[in-house]
Design an enzyme around this catalytic site. Structure first.
Site, mmCIF file in Angstrom:
data_model
loop_
_atom_site.group_PDB
_atom_site.id
_atom_site.type_symbol
_atom_site.label_atom_id
_atom_site.label_comp_id
_atom_site.label_asym_id
_atom_site.label_seq_id
_atom_site.Cartn_x
_atom_site.Cartn_y
_atom_site.Cartn_z
ATOM 1 N N LYS A 66 0.864 -1.372 -0.135
ATOM 2 C CA LYS A 66 -0.020 -0.152 0.006
ATOM 3 C C LYS A 66 0.987 1.303 -0.098
ATOM 4 C CE LYS A 66 -4.091 1.809 2.390
ATOM 5 N NZ LYS A 66 -4.909 1.588 3.597
ATOM 6 N N SER A 141 -9.725 1.851 2.300
ATOM 7 C CA SER A 141 -8.978 2.372 1.604
ATOM 8 C C SER A 141 -7.974 1.485 0.862
ATOM 9 C CB SER A 141 -8.529 3.691 2.544
ATOM 10 O OG SER A 141 -7.474 2.865 3.251
ATOM 11 N N SER A 165 -10.206 -0.677 6.842
ATOM 12 C CA SER A 165 -9.516 -0.562 5.376
ATOM 13 C C SER A 165 -8.766 -1.533 4.992
ATOM 14 C CB SER A 165 -8.579 0.757 5.459
ATOM 15 O OG SER A 165 -9.214 2.017 5.192
#
Ligand code: GLN
Length: 477
Positions: A66, A141, A165
């Protein structure tokens, strides 16, 4: 099946048996990224060097990272314009651990800007698409990380989870995502969103891979004072145990009006499966659940507004020189940089958080939020006196259509209703596939356990998973 569609444990077995090589696996992933990522948009940046994989000892598995975890010498931007050009001078602890394990880092995965969101649509680099249906969001996310795994671009990935997330996008993308206990994995080098809630965790195609990847990531780190100094078990050992004699709690507050009936039916079906395997179920109550979303959006935005204060054009990334001087050259530069650099949702959160912390409102909002947070944690402490784990849906719906909630932040915030409490209480939770809707979209099951009892989660998740075929399905993209 193509090699990039396999799990890490299958690939590692094949490498050992000399049926494939780490180079071949890496090539297959890179070819897949070239073929599909223009549609999925799971990566914002690829590692440019052809890695010298022969020197990678251990577990040479291609992984997506990420875009909020620092990698030395590599641009890390949290998918925000304001961090454009920022290269970290050091590796996050999870990156060091991955490099030591032999991992092959594929690149930075797309995400909601600064991890603010549930749909991965707020990225400066454009929205991520759901590999099961490109008209739908992948969740957020960590939507780039989960989509990269669901699209077979990465074998596995890591994400961060502040209010859901990892779990919510795992549920939307039909993969397995774990938020470990707060303190289980080091946050050193994770660009902070809400420091008392953030936790890094593994995103994989099945539960066995998830346990393997947590083995690599977990452990105490002197560089993160919130990481806990407890021994790390071998999580794959937990997969060997059955669920006979376990008591699993089903919170009555987790089956709400307006919930997608297909999600409800799929979760109820998993309960029947686990009952047949010998688990006992019990209705429990988490009475403060209805306050979780409000509490989270006070605590998380308060912490976010403080954490984001450092991005002002001085030390990191973007600097915008204003055309004219209105106040002072310095103040104008701060304002202009932040006005241009942050997207709408980041600005909204900075304003909400600053408001909740401001004098006169601090007691009414932030302090009150902290008190309700204690009540929510207390609900779980009470519940775990009666049960070994808690089960329910990860999200009230399957993946929604792109654009459907962008104009209505409140409805977006409500999609985290079942995931937020675990962060407020600091406990671990996993999402794993438990079915598909008629429209062909994955449905996620959430399993939560006491702090530092990830083994309980893996045990239940693995027994359920192995009795079903969901984890073997691959998106036909
Ligand atoms: N969707 C939640 C939010 O918008 C959670 C985000 C996260 O866990 N990083 O804040």
């Amino acid at each position: 099946m193509n090699i990039n569609e396999l799990t890490a444990h299958e690939i590692l077995r094949k490498i050992k048996a000399k049926e494939t090589t780490a180079e071949e696996v890496h090539k297959a992933c890179v070819a897949r990224i070239e073929a599909v990522d223009k549609d999925v948009n799971a990566f914002v940046r690829l590692s440019d060097d052809a890695p010298d994989i022969k020197s990678h000892k251990g577990l040479p598995v291609p992984i997506g990272i990420k875009d909020n975890m620092c990698m030395r010498g590599v641009e890390t931007t949290c998918a925000s314009h304001i961090l454009e050009g920022f290269k970290s001078p050091y590796d996050a602890t999870v990156i060091t651990k991955l490099k030591d394990s032999g991992a092959v880092l594929l690149g930075n995965c797309n995400m909601d800007e600064f991890a603010f969101g549930s749909s991965s649509e707020s990225s400066y680099f454009g929205p991520v698409k759901n590999p099961w249906n490109l008209d739908c969001v992948p969740g957020g996310s960590s939507g780039g990380s989960t989509a990269s795994v669901a699209a077979n671009e990465a074998i596995w990935a890591i994400g961060s989870d502040t209010g859901g997330s990892i779990r919510q996008p795992a549920s939307f993308c039909g993969v397995v995502g774990l938020k470990p206990t707060y303190g289980r994995v080091s946050r050193y080098g994770l660009i902070a969103f809400a420091s008392s809630l953030d936790q890094i965790g593994p995103i994989t195609k099945d539960v066995e891979d998830n346990a393997l990847l947590l083995n690599i990531l977990a452990g105490h780190d002197p560089m993160d004072s919130t990481s806990v100094n407890l021994p790390v078990p071998d999580y794959t050992k937990a997969l060997e145990r059955d669920v006979k004699g376990l008591t699993i709690g089903v919170p009555k507050e987790y089956f709400i009006d307006g919930m997608d009936p297909e999600v409800e039916a799929a979760v109820k079906e998993t309960i029947e499966v686990l009952k047949k395997q010998g688990a006992t179920f019990k209705e429990i109550s988490l009475p403060h659940t209805e306050y979780a979303v409000a509490t989270y959006y006070i605590v998380a935005t308060a912490e976010a507004s403080s954490n984001l204060a450092r991005f002002d054009g001085v030390q990191y990334g973007l600097r915008v020189h204003p055309k004219e001087t209105r106040k002072s050259k310095l103040i104008d530069m701060y304002e202009e940089t932040r006005a241009v650099g942050f997207g709408d949702e980041a600005k909204r959160r900075i304003m909400l958080g600053t408001y909740a912390l401001s004098s006169g409102y601090y007691d009414a909002y932030y302090l009150k939020g902290l008190k309700v947070r204690s009540l929510i944690k207390n609900d779980f402490d009470q519940a775990f006196k009666e049960c070994d784990a808690i089960i329910g849906p990860t999200s009230p719906t399957t993946a929604f259509k792109a654009g459907e909630k962008t104009a209505d932040p409140l409805s977006m915030y409500l999609s985290d209703i079942f995931t937020i409490s675990a962060n407020l209480a600091g406990i671990p939770g996993i999402s794993l596939p438990c079915g598909f809707s008629k429209a062909g979209l994955p449905i996620g099951l959430q399993v939560m356990a006491k702090a530092f009892d990830e083994e309980m989660i893996f045990r239940i998740a693995y027994n359920y998973e192995q009795s079903q075929e969901w984890h073997k399905k691959r998106a036909s993209l």
